[in-house]
Design an enzyme around this catalytic site. Structure first.
Site, PDB file in Angstrom:
ATOM      1  N   THR A 182       0.823  -1.205   0.000  1.00  5.33           N
ATOM      2  CA  THR A 182       0.000   0.000   0.000  1.00  5.33           C
ATOM      3  C   THR A 182       0.862   1.262   0.000  1.00  5.33           C
ATOM      4  O   THR A 182       2.046   1.226   0.311  1.00  5.33           O
ATOM      5  CB  THR A 182      -0.946   0.025   1.218  1.00  5.33           C
ATOM      6  OG1 THR A 182      -0.183   0.057   2.415  1.00  5.33           O
ATOM      7  CG2 THR A 182      -1.856  -1.194   1.218  1.00  5.33           C
ATOM      8  N   ASP A 183       0.222   2.383  -0.354  1.00  2.00           N
ATOM      9  CA  ASP A 183       0.913   3.675  -0.367  1.00  2.00           C
ATOM     10  C   ASP A 183       0.483   4.498   0.856  1.00  2.00           C
ATOM     11  O   ASP A 183      -0.201   3.997   1.738  1.00  2.00           O
ATOM     12  CB  ASP A 183       0.639   4.412  -1.674  1.00  2.00           C
ATOM     13  CG  ASP A 183      -0.850   4.681  -1.899  1.00  2.00           C
ATOM     14  OD1 ASP A 183      -1.642   4.630  -0.944  1.00  2.00           O
ATOM     15  OD2 ASP A 183      -1.219   4.952  -3.056  1.00  2.00           O
ATOM     16  N   GLN A 184       0.852   5.776   0.881  1.00  2.00           N
ATOM     17  CA  GLN A 184       0.516   6.630   2.029  1.00  2.00           C
ATOM     18  C   GLN A 184      -0.984   6.815   2.220  1.00  2.00           C
ATOM     19  O   GLN A 184      -1.438   7.148   3.301  1.00  2.00           O
ATOM     20  CB  GLN A 184       1.167   8.006   1.872  1.00  2.00           C
ATOM     21  CG  GLN A 184       2.634   8.009   2.212  1.00  2.00           C
ATOM     22  CD  GLN A 184       3.184   9.428   2.185  1.00  2.00           C
ATOM     23  OE1 GLN A 184       2.892  10.202   1.279  1.00  2.00           O
ATOM     24  NE2 GLN A 184       3.978   9.764   3.183  1.00  2.00           N
ATOM     25  N   VAL A 205      -3.979   2.579   0.183  1.00  2.00           N
ATOM     26  CA  VAL A 205      -4.506   1.743  -0.891  1.00  2.00           C
ATOM     27  C   VAL A 205      -3.342   1.058  -1.611  1.00  2.00           C
ATOM     28  O   VAL A 205      -2.199   1.491  -1.538  1.00  2.00           O
ATOM     29  CB  VAL A 205      -5.367   2.549  -1.895  1.00  2.00           C
ATOM     30  CG1 VAL A 205      -6.546   3.202  -1.200  1.00  2.00           C
ATOM     31  CG2 VAL A 205      -4.542   3.584  -2.623  1.00  2.00           C
TER      32      VAL A 205
END
Length: 141
Positions: free
Chosen positions: A15-17, A20
């Site tokens: 996931t990213d910041q 997601v």
């Protein structure tokens, strides 16, 4: 049309910041789906490589519809969209854990000699694989 299915438990590292799944990770998931499809029809991509052939991606199209987040389980559905003996187009639908379509994708591959990447006809070197793709392809008439 034959469809293979594979589930993926979304890991935090994917996931990213925003929490997601980072967009590039879907490309890895496409490979997992493609590998599952190939295995369920009785073949192994590694066996192709052992005898000096590869199947490189020559085109890729991905449409992101809905996010998938950490802790969810994604479902990858993979099929052969088109096959002409040299080029194969795989289709993919990736769903979130409530059944909503999250990603729609297509990847186009050729069969080629590892040395020089010269395209070859699957029927010549992998006749059983060629026959299987003809049978399961969406464009099979």
């Amino acid at each position: 049309m034959y469809i293979a299915e594979r589930t993926i438990e979304v890991r935090y590292a994917e996931t990213d910041q925003m929490g997601v799944v980072y967009h590039a990770n879907y490309i890895v998931w496409l490979e997992l789906g493609r590998t599952k499809l190939i295995e369920t029809i009785g073949f192994r991509y590694a066996d192709m490589e052992k005898v000096g052939f590869v199947s490189p991606v020559v085109d890729l199209s991905i449409s992101y519809k809905r996010p998938i987040t950490y802790g969810q389980v994604a479902l990858i559905k993979t099929w052969v969209e088109e096959y002409n003996g040299v080029r194969v187009v795989y289709g993919y639908d990736i769903y979130n854990d409530v059944g909503e379509l999250s990603v729609k994708a297509y990847s186009t591959h050729i069969c080629a000699k590892k040395e020089g990447f010269k395209p070859v006809k699957m029927a010549k070197y992998f006749p059983e694989w060629d026959e299987a793709y003809k049978k399961i392809s969406k464009n099979n008439k």
